[in-house]
Design an enzyme around this catalytic site. Structure first.
Site, PDB file in Angstrom:
ATOM      1  N   HIS A 170      13.914 -93.424  19.412  1.00 16.08           N
ATOM      2  CA  HIS A 170      14.441 -92.471  18.427  1.00 16.08           C
ATOM      3  C   HIS A 170      15.302 -91.378  19.033  1.00 16.08           C
ATOM      4  O   HIS A 170      15.813 -90.522  18.327  1.00 16.08           O
ATOM      5  CB  HIS A 170      13.311 -91.891  17.570  1.00 16.08           C
ATOM      6  CG  HIS A 170      12.470 -90.851  18.238  1.00 16.08           C
ATOM      7  ND1 HIS A 170      12.531 -89.518  17.893  1.00 16.08           N
ATOM      8  CD2 HIS A 170      11.547 -90.937  19.216  1.00 16.08           C
ATOM      9  CE1 HIS A 170      11.666 -88.837  18.639  1.00 16.08           C
ATOM     10  NE2 HIS A 170      11.063 -89.669  19.446  1.00 16.08           N
TER      11      HIS A 170
ATOM     12  N   SER B 281      12.890 -94.179  25.088  1.00 13.69           N
ATOM     13  CA  SER B 281      12.456 -93.927  23.714  1.00 13.69           C
ATOM     14  C   SER B 281      13.515 -94.418  22.744  1.00 13.69           C
ATOM     15  O   SER B 281      14.706 -94.242  22.992  1.00 13.69           O
ATOM     16  CB  SER B 281      12.235 -92.430  23.524  1.00 13.69           C
ATOM     17  OG  SER B 281      12.013 -92.137  22.164  1.00 13.69           O
TER      18      SER B 281
ATOM     19  N   ALA C 153       8.323 -93.064  24.419  1.00 14.63           N
ATOM     20  CA  ALA C 153       8.324 -92.544  25.785  1.00 14.63           C
ATOM     21  C   ALA C 153       7.000 -91.870  26.158  1.00 14.63           C
ATOM     22  O   ALA C 153       6.611 -91.879  27.324  1.00 14.63           O
ATOM     23  CB  ALA C 153       9.485 -91.575  25.994  1.00 14.63           C
ATOM     24  N   THR C 154       6.296 -91.295  25.185  1.00 15.92           N
ATOM     25  CA  THR C 154       5.003 -90.677  25.520  1.00 15.92           C
ATOM     26  C   THR C 154       4.047 -91.739  26.050  1.00 15.92           C
ATOM     27  O   THR C 154       3.405 -91.553  27.089  1.00 15.92           O
ATOM     28  CB  THR C 154       4.387 -89.963  24.297  1.00 15.92           C
ATOM     29  OG1 THR C 154       5.173 -88.795  24.010  1.00 15.92           O
ATOM     30  CG2 THR C 154       2.956 -89.520  24.571  1.00 15.92           C
TER      31      THR C 154
ATOM     32  N   GLN D  69      15.823 -88.742  27.458  1.00 18.55           N
ATOM     33  CA  GLN D  69      17.001 -87.980  27.013  1.00 18.55           C
ATOM     34  C   GLN D  69      18.286 -88.435  27.709  1.00 18.55           C
ATOM     35  O   GLN D  69      19.347 -87.887  27.445  1.00 18.55           O
ATOM     36  CB  GLN D  69      16.786 -86.479  27.275  1.00 18.55           C
ATOM     37  CG  GLN D  69      15.642 -85.864  26.520  1.00 18.55           C
ATOM     38  CD  GLN D  69      15.949 -85.584  25.046  1.00 18.55           C
ATOM     39  OE1 GLN D  69      17.082 -85.733  24.579  1.00 18.55           O
ATOM     40  NE2 GLN D  69      14.939 -85.182  24.310  1.00 18.55           N
TER      41      GLN D  69
ATOM     42  N   CYS E 195       7.760 -80.365  20.500  1.00 15.55           N
ATOM     43  CA  CYS E 195       6.351 -80.641  20.778  1.00 15.55           C
ATOM     44  C   CYS E 195       5.540 -79.369  20.973  1.00 15.55           C
ATOM     45  O   CYS E 195       4.332 -79.360  20.797  1.00 15.55           O
ATOM     46  CB  CYS E 195       6.234 -81.460  22.052  1.00 15.55           C
ATOM     47  SG  CYS E 195       7.596 -82.579  22.236  1.00 15.55           S
TER      48      CYS E 195
ATOM     49  N   THR F 295       0.271-106.577  19.202  1.00 16.36           N
ATOM     50  CA  THR F 295       1.434-107.310  18.718  1.00 16.36           C
ATOM     51  C   THR F 295       2.677-106.440  18.825  1.00 16.36           C
ATOM     52  O   THR F 295       2.682-105.308  18.354  1.00 16.36           O
ATOM     53  CB  THR F 295       1.221-107.706  17.240  1.00 16.36           C
ATOM     54  OG1 THR F 295       0.061-108.531  17.162  1.00 16.36           O
ATOM     55  CG2 THR F 295       2.413-108.463  16.697  1.00 16.36           C
TER      56      THR F 295
END
Length: 412
Positions: free
Chosen positions: A212, A210, A82-83, A190, A336, A250
């Site tokens: 994870h 995201s 997501a970043t 989220q 973070c 890739t």
């Protein structure tokens, strides 16, 4: 309860920090394994079966991601997370339309990577409006309306906040943006797979995803980019032109397959997970609040994702409480920014007093959290809050009826 795997320091704490990351769902691992071993082709190799197998797996995963959000699979771009998706969406749109449009709107409670992308655009000559949020953590739609300028190109508002769990009125924001003919981006890291999201119904033009955070692998994510009305972006990463030229490099087949599987599992389990997590969250909050006075729940009570619970325990230092609760993995905010001693900027934005902001703890309840884990956490939490308060001179003064706000503290 996930406490196996001794990392050399005795039993591991039980895990109550699913906003930071989630364990891999075993079904996701099963789907990935073949592509980590036998089927190792480059999905962009066109001349042999190894490439075709990987390409077919990658395209299946693309459809699984698209299905979860009501999109067309051609609108899904695989990224590293997501970043990267947030950076791509915000910088990409801003730079593509910069000859005519130089203004962006976001909120003060966004994830750091959105705020930092906006800051870096300010050094390139863009203007950014950082909308404040109300005490409940939600933006004021009238303030959003008032923030539009003739050269606004993008509005970026996250769906579910990672620290306090509040859910913004995405549907209404989408309507407003569409009426103003301005692109709408949401960081849904989220929210995706936890609450129903439909990009057409919500009029979302770009969405960050995201892996994870939804029981998928780390290091993979996606960006949804609308085709009609078409959103154009300037790519951040140049190279061989993979992913419609928007994200060269890739595509890591095993990770993409994992993201796809995680999205499919989330779609199947969403209703069940949501109901179960709501009950566990209710149990945690009710038990703590019935035993301990002066606990504040941060963020709106109604408009929220129930699995993210942020509580402030007045007269207790959050860090000392975390240390005391060392057999439970919790956090005092976002992973973070936890290295800085500043209280969370999200809590400051909702007007939390500095001392309360320092006493807040985030509890994360997820797909694999058990009732026993919730009860254990509650028991330990109550025990340690009481113990720490008994040691606190402030708590003693409050019990004696002294108003702490009225005290003139002397600086030595």
């Amino acid at each position: 309860s996930g406490r196996t795997g001794d990392g050399g320091g005795g039993p591991r704490p039980l895990y109550m920090d699913v906003q930071a990351t989630t364990p891999l769902d075993p079904r996701v691992l099963d789907s990935m394994l073949p592509y980590l071993t036998a089927y190792y082709g480059n999905p962009h190799s066109r001349t042999h079966a190894y490439g075709w197998e990987s390409e077919a797996a990658m395209e299946k995963a693309r459809r699984q991601v698209a299905d979860l959000i009501g999109a067309d699979s051609r609108e899904i771009i695989f990224t590293s997370g997501a970043t990267e998706s947030n950076n791509m969406a915000i910088k990409g749109v801003a730079r593509f339309y910069k000859s005519r449009k130089k203004h962006i709107i976001t909120t003060q409670t966004e994830h750091k990577c959105v705020l930092d992308s906006c800051r870096s655009l300010e050094t390139e000559g863009f203007r950014v409006t950082y909308l404040p949020v109300k005490k409940n953590g939600l933006i004021d739609l009238k303030e959003l309306e008032a923030a539009f300028q003739p050269d606004t190109s993008l509005v970026s508002v996250m769906t579910v906040n990672n620290e306090i769990g509040v859910k913004q009125p995405i549907h209404d924001i989408g309507e407003i943006c569409r009426a103003h003919k301005v692109f709408f981006h949401t960081d849904a890291a989220q929210a995706i797979g936890k609450i129903p999201m439909d990009v057409n119904d919500m009029k979302i033009d770009l969405m960050s995803i995201s892996g994870h955070k939804i029981y998928g692998p780390k290091g993979v994510g996606a960006l949804y980019v609308r085709r009609r009305p078409r959103v154009r972006l300037e790519p951040l990463q140049s190279g061989g032109g993979q992913e419609r030229g928007l994200r060269s490099g890739t595509v890591p087949t095993p990770l993409a397959v994992g993201l796809g599987a995680a999205c499919e599992v989330a779609q199947q389990e969403m209703e069940y997970d949501h109901k179960r997590i709501s009950q566990l969250a209710e149990r945690l909050v009710t038990k703590i609040m019935s035993e301990v006075p002066d606990v504040v729940m941060n963020g709106d009570r109604e408009h929220r994702y129930p699995g993210c619970i942020n509580l402030s325990f007045a007269y207790v230092e959050g860090e000392s409480l975390l240390m005391a609760l060392k057999d439970v993995a919790l956090s005092s905010g976002s992973a973070c920014t936890s290295a800085s001693l500043e209280p969370s900027y999200v809590l400051r934005a909702i007007g939390t007093d500095e001392d309360l902001a320092h006493s807040s703890i985030r509890f994360g309840i997820g797909r694999f959290t058990t009732e026993e884990e919730v009860d254990y956490t509650v028991k330990k939490c109550i025990q340690h809050v009481k113990r720490l308060r008994e040691m606190s001179p402030l708590w003693e003064m409050v019990q004696d009826g002294i108003d702490l706000k009225s005290i003139k503290w002397t600086q030595h």
